[in-house]
Motif scaffolding. Structure first.
Motif, mmCIF file in Angstrom:
data_model
loop_
_atom_site.group_PDB
_atom_site.id
_atom_site.type_symbol
_atom_site.label_atom_id
_atom_site.label_comp_id
_atom_site.label_asym_id
_atom_site.label_seq_id
_atom_site.Cartn_x
_atom_site.Cartn_y
_atom_site.Cartn_z
ATOM 1 N N VAL A 94 0.825 -1.057 -0.007
ATOM 2 C CA VAL A 94 0.008 -0.156 0.121
ATOM 3 C C VAL A 94 0.784 1.173 -0.123
ATOM 4 O O VAL A 94 2.044 1.252 0.959
ATOM 5 N N TYR A 95 0.605 2.163 -0.873
ATOM 6 C CA TYR A 95 1.463 3.426 -1.211
ATOM 7 C C TYR A 95 0.771 4.619 -0.534
ATOM 8 O O TYR A 95 -0.787 4.647 -0.825
ATOM 9 N N TYR A 96 1.309 5.173 0.250
ATOM 10 C CA TYR A 96 0.548 6.329 0.945
ATOM 11 C C TYR A 96 1.333 7.393 1.081
ATOM 12 O O TYR A 96 2.608 7.810 0.577
ATOM 13 N N CYS A 97 0.677 8.640 0.667
ATOM 14 C CA CYS A 97 1.256 9.916 0.413
ATOM 15 C C CYS A 97 1.311 10.633 1.662
ATOM 16 O O CYS A 97 0.608 10.492 2.650
ATOM 17 N N TYR A 98 2.251 11.353 1.780
ATOM 18 C CA TYR A 98 2.445 12.062 2.897
ATOM 19 C C TYR A 98 3.123 13.539 2.969
ATOM 20 O O TYR A 98 3.807 13.941 1.888
ATOM 21 N N THR A 99 2.588 14.514 3.559
ATOM 22 C CA THR A 99 3.241 15.843 3.582
ATOM 23 C C THR A 99 3.623 16.492 5.031
ATOM 24 O O THR A 99 3.065 16.006 6.168
ATOM 25 N N ASP A 100 4.497 17.216 5.031
ATOM 26 C CA ASP A 100 4.901 17.712 6.617
ATOM 27 C C ASP A 100 4.086 18.995 6.698
ATOM 28 O O ASP A 100 4.402 19.390 7.937
ATOM 29 N N ALA A 101 3.289 19.256 5.831
ATOM 30 C CA ALA A 101 2.510 20.666 6.113
ATOM 31 C C ALA A 101 1.369 20.165 7.102
ATOM 32 O O ALA A 101 1.097 19.108 7.404
ATOM 33 N N ASN A 103 1.360 20.107 10.357
ATOM 34 C CA ASN A 103 1.829 19.294 11.278
ATOM 35 C C ASN A 103 2.032 17.629 10.999
ATOM 36 O O ASN A 103 1.932 16.854 11.841
ATOM 37 N N GLY A 104 1.999 17.564 9.592
ATOM 38 C CA GLY A 104 1.958 16.178 9.035
ATOM 39 C C GLY A 104 0.795 15.483 8.908
ATOM 40 O O GLY A 104 -0.253 15.640 9.536
ATOM 41 N N LEU A 105 0.649 15.125 7.594
ATOM 42 C CA LEU A 105 -0.784 14.472 7.064
ATOM 43 C C LEU A 105 -0.638 13.467 6.097
ATOM 44 O O LEU A 105 0.495 13.427 5.219
ATOM 45 N N TRP A 106 -1.402 12.258 6.478
ATOM 46 C CA TRP A 106 -1.228 11.137 5.540
ATOM 47 C C TRP A 106 -2.447 10.857 4.359
ATOM 48 O O TRP A 106 -3.545 11.385 4.995
ATOM 49 N N GLY A 107 -2.310 10.359 3.549
ATOM 50 C CA GLY A 107 -3.304 10.014 2.707
ATOM 51 C C GLY A 107 -3.872 8.743 2.956
ATOM 52 O O GLY A 107 -3.450 8.077 4.078
#
Length: 116
Positions: A94-101, A103-107
């Protein structure tokens, strides 16, 4: 605000897929400087970093995908991509997208299955 992945699926070994991650609800001043990344998790394994791209477009790859995967971003579309070529069975997960914006958010993740 959320990250929405798409593009996963089933592919034969040595095939290609392109994953997309749309940063929905993000304003430009938040998305553009943010680092975006792709992680993956195979059954029974820990989640691992696959690739990342900074706001300044510095890229980083896991050794296992170097030369096969390419991460890119389109700030106008607030979207990050992962082009995956020469896929192997060990890329399954399973591939997850992540951003450090923010405070951190995952798809929510998208499944990639590579058949040998």
């Amino acid at each position: 605000v959320q990250l929405v992945e798409s593009g996963g699926g089933f592919v034969q070994a040595e095939g290609s897929l392109r994953l997309s991650c749309k940063a929905s609800g993000f304003i430009t001043s938040v998305f553009n400087p943010a680092t975006m990344a792709w992680y993956r998790q195979a059954p029974g394994n820990q989640r691992e970093l696959v690739a990342s791209i900074s706001g300044g477009r510095t890229v980083n790859y896991a050794d296992s995908v170097k030369g096969r995967f390419t991460i890119s971003r389109d700030n106008a579309k607030k979207t990050v991509y992962l082009q995956m070529n020469n896929l192997q069975s060990e890329d399954t997960g399973v591939y997850y997208c992540y951003t450090d914006a923010r405070n951190g958010l995952w798809g929510q993740g998208t499944q990639v299955t590579v058949s040998s």
